[in-house]
Write a protein that holds these residues in place. Sequence first.
Motif, PDB file in Angstrom:
ATOM      1  N   SER A   8       0.835  -1.188   0.000  1.00  0.00           N
ATOM      2  CA  SER A   8       0.000   0.000   0.000  1.00  0.00           C
ATOM      3  C   SER A   8       0.875   1.245   0.000  1.00  0.00           C
ATOM      4  O   SER A   8       2.104   1.155  -0.133  1.00  0.00           O
ATOM      5  CB  SER A   8      -0.961  -0.018   1.204  1.00  0.00           C
ATOM      6  OG  SER A   8      -1.940   0.998   1.081  1.00  0.00           O
ATOM      7  N   GLY A  87      -2.941  -2.801  -2.852  1.00  0.00           N
ATOM      8  CA  GLY A  87      -4.003  -1.905  -2.414  1.00  0.00           C
ATOM      9  C   GLY A  87      -4.443  -0.928  -3.485  1.00  0.00           C
ATOM     10  O   GLY A  87      -3.854  -0.825  -4.559  1.00  0.00           O
ATOM     11  N   LEU A  91      -3.704   3.830   2.003  1.00  0.00           N
ATOM     12  CA  LEU A  91      -3.946   2.683   2.865  1.00  0.00           C
ATOM     13  C   LEU A  91      -5.307   2.714   3.544  1.00  0.00           C
ATOM     14  O   LEU A  91      -5.980   1.685   3.635  1.00  0.00           O
ATOM     15  CB  LEU A  91      -2.836   2.615   3.923  1.00  0.00           C
ATOM     16  CG  LEU A  91      -2.940   1.534   4.995  1.00  0.00           C
ATOM     17  CD1 LEU A  91      -3.004   0.146   4.377  1.00  0.00           C
ATOM     18  CD2 LEU A  91      -1.761   1.640   5.964  1.00  0.00           C
ATOM     19  N   THR A 106      -7.977  -0.493   1.807  1.00  0.00           N
ATOM     20  CA  THR A 106      -6.973  -1.553   1.819  1.00  0.00           C
ATOM     21  C   THR A 106      -6.700  -2.029   3.242  1.00  0.00           C
ATOM     22  O   THR A 106      -6.454  -3.223   3.480  1.00  0.00           O
ATOM     23  CB  THR A 106      -5.677  -1.039   1.171  1.00  0.00           C
ATOM     24  OG1 THR A 106      -5.959  -0.651  -0.179  1.00  0.00           O
ATOM     25  CG2 THR A 106      -4.592  -2.092   1.176  1.00  0.00           C
TER      26      THR A 106
END
Length: 436
Positions: A8, A87, A91, A106
């Motif tokens: 991510s 991702g 994040l 994610t």
Amino acid sequence: MAAGFVISAPASGVGKTTLTLALARAWRNRGLNVQCFKSGPDYIDPAFHAAATGRASVNVDSWAMDRVAISHLVSRGADADVVLAEGSMGLFDGVAARGVSGTGATADIAEMLGWPVLLVIDPSGQAQTAAAIAAGLRDYRPGVRLAGVVLNRVASPRHEDLVRRALHDSGIAVFGALPRHAEISLPKRHLGLVQAEEQGEIGKLIDEAARFVAEHVDLDAVLRSAASWSPQPAAKGLNVTPPGQRIALARDTAFSFVYPHMLEAWRAAGAEISTFSPLSDEAPDASADVCWLPGGYPELHAGKIAANARFRSGLRAFAETRPVHGECGGYMVLGTALTDADGVRHEMTGLLGLETSFAKRRMHLGYRLAALAAPMPGHRSGARLRGHEFHYSTILAQPDTPLAVVHDATGAVIAETGSQRGHATGTFFHLIAEDR
């Protein structure tokens, strides 16, 4: 046991996809079996994952899917040595209102699966501040664990040293730092990356990315940071009903946006899928009992689609007796006309009254929850479908009977209701799952 982790970043455009592909190919070159997933509704990245690993990749989505469905999908990594979930966006970026098992972030997948996060940080235009961003992401949400950081696009050895020192002082591991390297840049267009199947040199690009990353990243340290993971068997699979027993699926560079997990679920339920290419002026298989036109880039090929008489007449003949459904770009082609970016109006198949314009561009993006007001292939009237919409076309006319009442992720009703006329139906959202 597989080594599992999530890749991510703080935002989009930082280099998640390139790093995912490079790591996957580098470990594959070492003889490891690598399984990739895509967190979120992106339907382009899984094809790149497959090109890097030689294994099919699928989407996992906490807004549209429950934990049972996600567990079922990730169980395909049971025989892998390394499992990577790439991702979407930043994040913790998701929608404001919780969906089936999360907000689509994610971080939901990282916490649900217990996989640590490998963070990609682009420190361009900053130095020690990059450590503050990484520390903030590490501490933002209990239950989400940060494995460490890979720096991307560092400007110089001095720049790298400043960032590394700050991260070290924050207790954050740095697995590597990548200088700028134009040879591993993936080309883009308005809906994201140019599709893997359109890039004849994609294998060479991934090989170069793997070589470059292996030179600058401690691959062994990354693997040691991953969680040991073995999938838990899911009691049930996806709640997906095939649209028919024999499905004619439009498939070429203008019609390619279909989620891999949907096709797999259709086949797992016993459906047979035959493909045809509207761009090659092919008609749907006359022996099929339903035709499905996924999204893609019809706005880039509108003149050719309009000129392909065999495709248009064959589709019309098919729709006289059997269902035809279109998603997003497929929906636009089922309509009366499509105006391209240059303002030229092209006649489409006319199965629906929808008219759209790519010349009047406005982005439509987000999750969609649709309550069907009429049946569509594979789904009864009243069914609640979850999907995602992403396009830049403007509706000029949508005169047919609405197919559904459609809400965005906040619960607001939107104008893109879809349409139904005769045997033809269409939606602007791409179907991900039906509520159980």
